[in-house]
Design a protein around this motif. Structure first.
Motif, PDB file in Angstrom:
ATOM      1  N   UNK A 140      -3.939  11.283  -5.180  1.00 53.30           N
ATOM      2  CA  UNK A 140      -5.279  11.091  -4.610  1.00 53.30           C
ATOM      3  C   UNK A 140      -5.181   9.884  -3.674  1.00 53.30           C
ATOM      4  N   UNK A 141      -5.011  10.160  -2.379  1.00 55.93           N
ATOM      5  CA  UNK A 141      -4.562   9.115  -1.460  1.00 55.93           C
ATOM      6  C   UNK A 141      -5.615   8.609  -0.490  1.00 55.93           C
ATOM      7  N   UNK A 142      -6.809   9.199  -0.469  1.00 53.61           N
ATOM      8  CA  UNK A 142      -7.841   8.745   0.468  1.00 53.61           C
ATOM      9  C   UNK A 142      -9.144   8.553  -0.285  1.00 53.61           C
ATOM     10  N   UNK A 143      -9.458   7.298  -0.620  1.00 54.67           N
ATOM     11  CA  UNK A 143     -10.637   7.005  -1.433  1.00 54.67           C
ATOM     12  C   UNK A 143     -11.943   7.364  -0.741  1.00 54.67           C
ATOM     13  N   UNK A 144     -11.890   7.636   0.568  1.00 53.18           N
ATOM     14  CA  UNK A 144     -13.121   7.998   1.288  1.00 53.18           C
ATOM     15  C   UNK A 144     -13.530   9.447   1.034  1.00 53.18           C
ATOM     16  N   UNK A 152     -10.607   7.889  -8.588  1.00 52.91           N
ATOM     17  CA  UNK A 152     -10.257   6.467  -8.691  1.00 52.91           C
ATOM     18  C   UNK A 152     -11.300   5.686  -9.483  1.00 52.91           C
ATOM     19  N   UNK A 153     -12.573   6.010  -9.286  1.00 57.65           N
ATOM     20  CA  UNK A 153     -13.629   5.315 -10.024  1.00 57.65           C
ATOM     21  C   UNK A 153     -13.471   5.559 -11.525  1.00 57.65           C
ATOM     22  N   UNK A 154     -13.238   6.809 -11.896  1.00 59.72           N
ATOM     23  CA  UNK A 154     -13.060   7.135 -13.317  1.00 59.72           C
ATOM     24  C   UNK A 154     -11.782   6.518 -13.863  1.00 59.72           C
ATOM     25  N   UNK A 155     -10.702   6.576 -13.083  1.00 59.38           N
ATOM     26  CA  UNK A 155      -9.436   6.029 -13.529  1.00 59.38           C
ATOM     27  C   UNK A 155      -9.537   4.538 -13.812  1.00 59.38           C
ATOM     28  N   UNK A 156     -10.135   3.788 -12.895  1.00 58.49           N
ATOM     29  CA  UNK A 156     -10.265   2.345 -13.088  1.00 58.49           C
ATOM     30  C   UNK A 156     -11.135   2.032 -14.305  1.00 58.49           C
ATOM     31  N   UNK A 157     -12.215   2.784 -14.475  1.00 52.94           N
ATOM     32  CA  UNK A 157     -13.096   2.571 -15.624  1.00 52.94           C
ATOM     33  C   UNK A 157     -12.378   2.879 -16.929  1.00 52.94           C
ATOM     34  N   UNK A 186     -19.684  -4.686  -6.482  1.00 50.45           N
ATOM     35  CA  UNK A 186     -19.445  -3.306  -6.064  1.00 50.45           C
ATOM     36  C   UNK A 186     -18.590  -3.227  -4.807  1.00 50.45           C
ATOM     37  N   UNK A 187     -18.888  -4.091  -3.815  1.00 50.11           N
ATOM     38  CA  UNK A 187     -18.121  -4.062  -2.568  1.00 50.11           C
ATOM     39  C   UNK A 187     -16.657  -4.426  -2.819  1.00 50.11           C
ATOM     40  N   UNK A 188     -16.430  -5.330  -3.754  1.00 50.55           N
ATOM     41  CA  UNK A 188     -15.065  -5.733  -4.091  1.00 50.55           C
ATOM     42  C   UNK A 188     -14.298  -4.556  -4.701  1.00 50.55           C
ATOM     43  N   UNK A 189     -14.940  -3.805  -5.603  1.00 51.21           N
ATOM     44  CA  UNK A 189     -14.304  -2.648  -6.218  1.00 51.21           C
ATOM     45  C   UNK A 189     -14.017  -1.579  -5.173  1.00 51.21           C
ATOM     46  N   UNK A 190     -14.926  -1.386  -4.221  1.00 51.75           N
ATOM     47  CA  UNK A 190     -14.699  -0.433  -3.138  1.00 51.75           C
ATOM     48  C   UNK A 190     -13.471  -0.819  -2.325  1.00 51.75           C
ATOM     49  N   UNK A 191     -13.299  -2.120  -2.083  1.00 45.02           N
ATOM     50  CA  UNK A 191     -12.128  -2.608  -1.356  1.00 45.02           C
ATOM     51  C   UNK A 191     -10.862  -2.348  -2.154  1.00 45.02           C
ATOM     52  N   UNK A 192     -10.925  -2.593  -3.454  1.00 45.29           N
ATOM     53  CA  UNK A 192      -9.768  -2.340  -4.304  1.00 45.29           C
ATOM     54  C   UNK A 192      -9.384  -0.862  -4.276  1.00 45.29           C
ATOM     55  N   UNK A 193     -10.378   0.013  -4.316  1.00 48.21           N
ATOM     56  CA  UNK A 193     -10.102   1.446  -4.315  1.00 48.21           C
ATOM     57  C   UNK A 193      -9.468   1.902  -3.009  1.00 48.21           C
ATOM     58  N   UNK A 194      -9.829   1.261  -1.910  1.00 53.70           N
ATOM     59  CA  UNK A 194      -9.248   1.641  -0.623  1.00 53.70           C
ATOM     60  C   UNK A 194      -7.780   1.256  -0.533  1.00 53.70           C
ATOM     61  N   UNK A 195      -7.356   0.361  -1.402  1.00 49.97           N
ATOM     62  CA  UNK A 195      -5.987  -0.151  -1.337  1.00 49.97           C
ATOM     63  C   UNK A 195      -5.083   0.381  -2.443  1.00 49.97           C
ATOM     64  N   UNK A 196      -5.540   1.431  -3.124  1.00 50.27           N
ATOM     65  CA  UNK A 196      -4.704   2.057  -4.153  1.00 50.27           C
ATOM     66  C   UNK A 196      -4.711   3.564  -3.951  1.00 50.27           C
ATOM     67  N   UNK A 197      -3.774   4.226  -4.598  1.00 48.51           N
ATOM     68  CA  UNK A 197      -3.746   5.688  -4.641  1.00 48.51           C
ATOM     69  C   UNK A 197      -3.809   6.106  -6.101  1.00 48.51           C
ATOM     70  N   UNK A 198      -4.473   7.225  -6.355  1.00 52.01           N
ATOM     71  CA  UNK A 198      -4.580   7.741  -7.706  1.00 52.01           C
ATOM     72  C   UNK A 198      -3.465   8.725  -8.007  1.00 52.01           C
ATOM     73  N   UNK A 199      -3.016   8.743  -9.243  1.00 53.67           N
ATOM     74  CA  UNK A 199      -1.920   9.613  -9.669  1.00 53.67           C
ATOM     75  C   UNK A 199      -2.331  10.384 -10.906  1.00 53.67           C
TER      76      UNK A 199
END
Length: 263
Positions: A140-144, A152-157, A186-199
């Motif tokens: 999962x390579x594009x958080x947008x 990614x939201x579920x994975x991080x949670x 929230x904005x910080x978490x959005x930034x974090x999600x843009x800089x990771x990929x889900x597996x």
């Protein structure tokens, strides 16, 4: 993995529990890339989704994780996406994830109190436990995109919840409240999600081993149990208990096999 029958563990419930108790795995991939090494590995904590639990409605157990986009392993994966529309990339070849037990240790021949004084035919070894998983990886390579963003939201949670509760022991009540992703801006978490990929990895093959002196004569095993107990400390006590437990399981299986043959 080299799996002598005396060390092999085939009970999937035991292996799944091992992963849950030792969630930090080593993700190993072999991906052709023009910029990165073919073989890559990353130490990363995983969430295990068993069939029928959570959102896993499939019949296949799954592993979930996320790694940084700047990780060379992620870059090799993303290179395969070049020119394709945003979405989820599924790899045809299997990946490998290795989970190691919390305790391992060198075993001195001095602990073999039956064979060493009898024949002297003993050598050192190393006791350890490990589980390895083969499976198909989806990236999962594009958080947008809605699919990747939701993953990614579920994975991080889920990963934070798992580690806060089962590893740190933060469960509320008379224990501290667990940290939650929602505690961060929230904005910080959005930034974090843009800089990771889900597996996500659909588990196709699962195998494990407990190499804990089961192959030794009973007197030698008893010497190993006593030796590590005397060594003390968390690791010494844990190895001593595992050698005793695995030795008893080995003896029980041998007796059951013998009874089955005689019956």
């Amino acid at each position: 993995m080299f799996l002598p029958s005396v060390h092999a563990e085939s009970d999937t419930e035991v292996l799944f529990q091992f992963i849950q108790e030792n969630p930090l795995g080593i993700l190993i991939t072999g991906i052709n890339s023009s910029t990165q090494d073919f073989l890559q590995c990353t130490h990363v904590p995983f969430v295990l989704d068993l069939p029928g639990t959570g959102d896993n409605i499939s019949a296949t157990p799954q592993l979930r994780a996320h790694i940084a986009k700047q990780n060379p392993q992620a870059k090799a994966m993303i290179e395969a996406v070049d020119g394709k529309p945003p979405g989820v990339l599924s790899f045809e070849q299997d990946v490998l994830v290795v989970f190691n037990g919390q305790h391992d240790h060198y075993v001195t021949p001095k602990y073999y109190t039956e064979t060493k004084p009898d024949t002297g035919k003993v050598v050192p070894t190393w006791n350890y436990s490990a589980v390895q998983v083969y499976g198909k990886l989806s990236l999962y390579y594009d958080s947008k995109t809605p699919e990747a963003g939701s993953f990614l939201a579920k994975q991080m949670h889920d990963l934070s919840e798992q580690c806060e509760r089962t590893i740190m022991g933060f469960t509320g009540g008379d224990r501290p409240q667990p940290w939650k992703v929602a505690d961060a801006p929230e904005r910080y978490i959005e930034l974090m999600q843009r800089n990771v990929v889900g597996i996500k990895i659909e588990i196709g093959k699962l195998e494990g081993k407990f190499k804990m002196s089961q192959e030794m004569r009973r007197g030698d095993r008893d010497g190993v149990v006593r030796g590590f107990a005397k060594l003390g400390g968390e690791t010494g006590e844990a190895i001593s208990a595992l050698v005793k437990e695995r030795g008893e399981l080995h003896d029980k299986k041998k007796e059951e096999l013998k009874a089955a043959k005689e019956g």
